[in-house]
Write a protein that holds these residues in place. Sequence first.
Motif, PDB file in Angstrom:
ATOM      1  N   ILE A 171      -0.569   4.366 -18.214  1.00 46.30           N
ATOM      2  CA  ILE A 171       0.376   4.330 -17.085  1.00 46.30           C
ATOM      3  C   ILE A 171      -0.370   4.592 -15.769  1.00 46.30           C
ATOM      4  CG2 ILE A 171       1.175   6.768 -17.193  1.00 46.30           C
ATOM      5  CD1 ILE A 171       3.421   3.752 -16.428  1.00 46.30           C
ATOM      6  N   ALA A 172      -1.398   5.455 -15.838  1.00 42.97           N
ATOM      7  CA  ALA A 172      -2.202   5.687 -14.632  1.00 42.97           C
ATOM      8  C   ALA A 172      -2.897   4.387 -14.230  1.00 42.97           C
ATOM      9  CB  ALA A 172      -3.218   6.793 -14.879  1.00 42.97           C
ATOM     10  N   ALA A 173      -3.459   3.692 -15.218  1.00 42.57           N
ATOM     11  CA  ALA A 173      -4.143   2.425 -14.928  1.00 42.57           C
ATOM     12  C   ALA A 173      -3.167   1.431 -14.298  1.00 42.57           C
ATOM     13  CB  ALA A 173      -4.756   1.854 -16.215  1.00 42.57           C
ATOM     14  N   ALA A 174      -1.946   1.373 -14.830  1.00 37.38           N
ATOM     15  CA  ALA A 174      -0.940   0.464 -14.261  1.00 37.38           C
ATOM     16  C   ALA A 174      -0.697   0.810 -12.792  1.00 37.38           C
ATOM     17  CB  ALA A 174       0.360   0.549 -15.061  1.00 37.38           C
ATOM     18  N   ALA A 175      -0.607   2.101 -12.500  1.00 35.59           N
ATOM     19  CA  ALA A 175      -0.351   2.524 -11.114  1.00 35.59           C
ATOM     20  C   ALA A 175      -1.529   2.162 -10.199  1.00 35.59           C
ATOM     21  CB  ALA A 175      -0.081   4.029 -11.068  1.00 35.59           C
ATOM     22  N   PHE A 176      -2.746   2.366 -10.684  1.00 34.07           N
ATOM     23  CA  PHE A 176      -3.917   2.032  -9.854  1.00 34.07           C
ATOM     24  C   PHE A 176      -3.994   0.525  -9.601  1.00 34.07           C
ATOM     25  CE2 PHE A 176      -5.567   6.208 -11.511  1.00 34.07           C
ATOM     26  CZ  PHE A 176      -5.584   6.836 -10.279  1.00 34.07           C
ATOM     27  N   GLU A 177      -3.687  -0.265 -10.634  1.00 37.03           N
ATOM     28  CA  GLU A 177      -3.700  -1.728 -10.461  1.00 37.03           C
ATOM     29  C   GLU A 177      -2.700  -2.142  -9.371  1.00 37.03           C
ATOM     30  OE1 GLU A 177      -5.663  -3.913 -11.928  1.00 37.03           O
ATOM     31  OE2 GLU A 177      -6.564  -2.651 -13.504  1.00 37.03           O
ATOM     32  N   ILE A 178      -1.534  -1.535  -9.399  1.00 34.14           N
ATOM     33  CA  ILE A 178      -0.514  -1.868  -8.403  1.00 34.14           C
ATOM     34  C   ILE A 178      -0.974  -1.417  -7.019  1.00 34.14           C
ATOM     35  CG2 ILE A 178       1.845  -1.302  -7.644  1.00 34.14           C
ATOM     36  CD1 ILE A 178       2.498  -1.187 -10.722  1.00 34.14           C
ATOM     37  N   ALA A 179      -1.535  -0.208  -6.970  1.00 32.59           N
ATOM     38  CA  ALA A 179      -1.992   0.331  -5.676  1.00 32.59           C
ATOM     39  C   ALA A 179      -3.084  -0.546  -5.068  1.00 32.59           C
ATOM     40  CB  ALA A 179      -2.499   1.759  -5.855  1.00 32.59           C
ATOM     41  N   ALA A 180      -3.898  -1.163  -5.945  1.00 31.67           N
ATOM     42  CA  ALA A 180      -4.986  -2.016  -5.450  1.00 31.67           C
ATOM     43  C   ALA A 180      -4.432  -3.184  -4.636  1.00 31.67           C
ATOM     44  CB  ALA A 180      -5.818  -2.525  -6.626  1.00 31.67           C
ATOM     45  N   LYS A 181      -3.186  -3.601  -4.964  1.00 33.85           N
ATOM     46  CA  LYS A 181      -2.571  -4.723  -4.240  1.00 33.85           C
ATOM     47  C   LYS A 181      -1.695  -4.238  -3.094  1.00 33.85           C
ATOM     48  CE  LYS A 181      -2.353  -7.406  -8.470  1.00 33.85           C
ATOM     49  NZ  LYS A 181      -1.479  -7.161  -9.603  1.00 33.85           N
ATOM     50  N   ARG A 182      -1.617  -2.917  -2.904  1.00 32.65           N
ATOM     51  CA  ARG A 182      -0.792  -2.370  -1.830  1.00 32.65           C
ATOM     52  C   ARG A 182      -1.669  -1.551  -0.877  1.00 32.65           C
ATOM     53  NH1 ARG A 182       5.032  -1.649  -3.236  1.00 32.65           N
ATOM     54  NH2 ARG A 182       4.837   0.260  -1.999  1.00 32.65           N
ATOM     55  N   LYS A 183      -1.250  -0.304  -0.618  1.00 30.80           N
ATOM     56  CA  LYS A 183      -1.972   0.475   0.394  1.00 30.80           C
ATOM     57  C   LYS A 183      -3.123   1.304  -0.172  1.00 30.80           C
ATOM     58  CE  LYS A 183       1.775   0.733   3.725  1.00 30.80           C
ATOM     59  NZ  LYS A 183       2.929   1.581   4.074  1.00 30.80           N
ATOM     60  N   LYS A 184      -3.458   1.068  -1.427  1.00 26.56           N
ATOM     61  CA  LYS A 184      -4.613   1.740  -2.062  1.00 26.56           C
ATOM     62  C   LYS A 184      -4.476   3.254  -2.061  1.00 26.56           C
ATOM     63  CE  LYS A 184      -7.641  -2.183  -1.309  1.00 26.56           C
ATOM     64  NZ  LYS A 184      -6.467  -3.021  -1.476  1.00 26.56           N
ATOM     65  N   LYS A 185      -3.278   3.688  -2.413  1.00 24.70           N
ATOM     66  CA  LYS A 185      -3.041   5.124  -2.455  1.00 24.70           C
ATOM     67  C   LYS A 185      -2.062   5.435  -3.584  1.00 24.70           C
ATOM     68  CE  LYS A 185      -0.843   8.723   0.260  1.00 24.70           C
ATOM     69  NZ  LYS A 185      -0.191   9.008   1.538  1.00 24.70           N
ATOM     70  N   VAL A 186      -2.417   6.392  -4.431  1.00 29.88           N
ATOM     71  CA  VAL A 186      -1.543   6.800  -5.533  1.00 29.88           C
ATOM     72  C   VAL A 186      -1.252   8.290  -5.431  1.00 29.88           C
ATOM     73  CG1 VAL A 186      -1.405   7.127  -8.043  1.00 29.88           C
ATOM     74  CG2 VAL A 186      -2.358   5.000  -7.137  1.00 29.88           C
ATOM     75  N   THR A 187       0.019   8.630  -5.531  1.00 31.98           N
ATOM     76  CA  THR A 187       0.406  10.034  -5.631  1.00 31.98           C
ATOM     77  C   THR A 187       0.863  10.285  -7.060  1.00 31.98           C
ATOM     78  OG1 THR A 187       1.177   9.998  -3.334  1.00 31.98           O
ATOM     79  CG2 THR A 187       1.918  11.840  -4.715  1.00 31.98           C
ATOM     80  N   SER A 188       0.168  11.166  -7.764  1.00 37.97           N
ATOM     81  CA  SER A 188       0.570  11.500  -9.129  1.00 37.97           C
ATOM     82  C   SER A 188       1.412  12.768  -9.081  1.00 37.97           C
ATOM     83  CB  SER A 188      -0.675  11.697  -9.996  1.00 37.97           C
ATOM     84  OG  SER A 188      -0.290  12.185 -11.271  1.00 37.97           O
ATOM     85  N   VAL A 189       2.583  12.698  -9.687  1.00 38.00           N
ATOM     86  CA  VAL A 189       3.524  13.824  -9.643  1.00 38.00           C
ATOM     87  C   VAL A 189       3.553  14.525 -10.993  1.00 38.00           C
ATOM     88  CG1 VAL A 189       5.952  14.453  -9.360  1.00 38.00           C
ATOM     89  CG2 VAL A 189       4.927  12.721  -7.859  1.00 38.00           C
ATOM     90  N   ASP A 190       3.369  15.827 -10.985  1.00 37.43           N
ATOM     91  CA  ASP A 190       3.383  16.586 -12.247  1.00 37.43           C
ATOM     92  C   ASP A 190       3.882  18.001 -11.987  1.00 37.43           C
ATOM     93  OD1 ASP A 190       1.279  18.301 -11.315  1.00 37.43           O
ATOM     94  OD2 ASP A 190      -0.225  16.831 -11.971  1.00 37.43           O
TER      95      ASP A 190
END
Length: 356
Positions: A171-190
Motif C-alpha cells: 500500500i505504501a508503494a501504491a501511494a508513492f506511485e501515485i505521489a510520483a504523478k502528483r506533488k511528490k509528497k506522501v503523508t503517512s498517518v499512524d
Amino acid sequence: MILNLTLIPGDGIGPEVMGQAVKVLAKVCDKFGHTLKYETHLAGGAAIKERGTFLPDETLAAARKSDAVLFGAVGDFKYDTLPGDQRPENAILKLRKELGLYANLRPAILFKELADSSPVKKEITGGELDIMMVRELTGGIYFGEKGTKETPMGPAAYDVEIYSTEEIRRIAAAAFEIAAKRKKKVTSVDKANVLNSSRLWRSVVIETAKNYPGIELEHIYVDNAAMQLVRNPGHFDVIVTSNMFGDILSDEAGMIAGSLGMLPSASLGNGKFGLYEPAHGSAPDIAGQNKANPMAMILSAAMMLRYSFGLTREADAVENAVKSVLAGGVRTADIVGAGVKPVSTEEAGNLIGQKI
Ligand code: IPM
Ligand code: MN
C-alpha cells in the motif's frame, strides 16, 4: 473497446445513483465508440432479502469474470440487529478481500464551484482542494481476529489490528506511485506513539520510501491528522493510511471537499481490475426519494474508465461534465446553497449526461 462490467447497485440510494452512472457511461460509450456490456447482481440487504445471504456466489463469480465492478452501497437500519457476521456490510468487505483489492483511492476534491459548500471556511480551504486518500483496504482491524471473552470487568469483545510487512509495503508503494504523478509528497498517518502495528507501519513505509528518492515523506499521528485536515487541508496531497484510519479520515476529507456525495473511490489490486464505489454509503434515510447526489457514483465510473480501461479522454469527459453542470449552478440537496432549488438525482444524471 468492449467494457464488460458487473453492476452491484446494493441497498439504499445505491440503485438510484447507479442508474445515473450507467446512463452517463452509455453516453460516453456512444460518443467514443465503445460497447457497454453489463450484468446486474445482488449484494447486501437486497441479497439477504432475495437470497438469504449478503453475497450470493454468482455475484462474486460475475465480478471475477468482468473487467471492472461498479458498486452502489450496502447497509440498512433494518439489519442492525443481525449478528455481525451476517450484516449486509460483509458483502463489500468480502468482495474487497476475495478480489484482492487492497488499495482504496479516495480523491477528496473541492471543486472551486463548490467552495461555499464546504463546512470549512474559504480562507482555510483556499476555495479549492485536491487530496488523494490512499486507504489500505483488505487488512488491519477490519480483517483481524475477532471474538468475545470473559474478563474481570465482565464479558468483553475484541477486534485485532494486525498488519504484515507485505501488506504495508504494497500500500505504501501504491501511494508513492501515485505521489510520483502528483506533488511528490506522501503523508503517512499512524498511531505509532501507542500501537505496535503502527510502529511496524511506520518503519515499513520508511523502508519502502527508499525506492522513491524523489518523494517527500512525512509521518503524522491520526489524531493530529484529523485536526490538521480542518486546520490546514491544503497541507496534504497524498495521504496513506490503514483501513480504519482511512475509513474515518476519508469521510472527514470528503466533507471538507463539499459533501460526501461528491467523493468517489477506486479499489484496486495488482492488475487493471477494480471495483468502483462512492464513499458515501447507502443513506437509507433518503433512499427512494430521488434526492441523493449521483456525482460520487458518476465520478467513480470516471475513475473506472481511467484506471481499469486506460480511457483517459473518456474519464476526462465525465469529470468535465460534472464540473460543467456545477459551474452552471446545478446542485443536489446535499450541496445546495441558500435560495437555490435543488435538482433530483435523475435530473442531475440527465444534465451530466447531456454535457458528454
Ligand atoms: C466505506 C464504508 C464501508 C467501510 C462499510 C460499509 C463496510 O464505510 O466504504 O467507507 O467501512 O469500509
Ligand atoms: Mn466509510
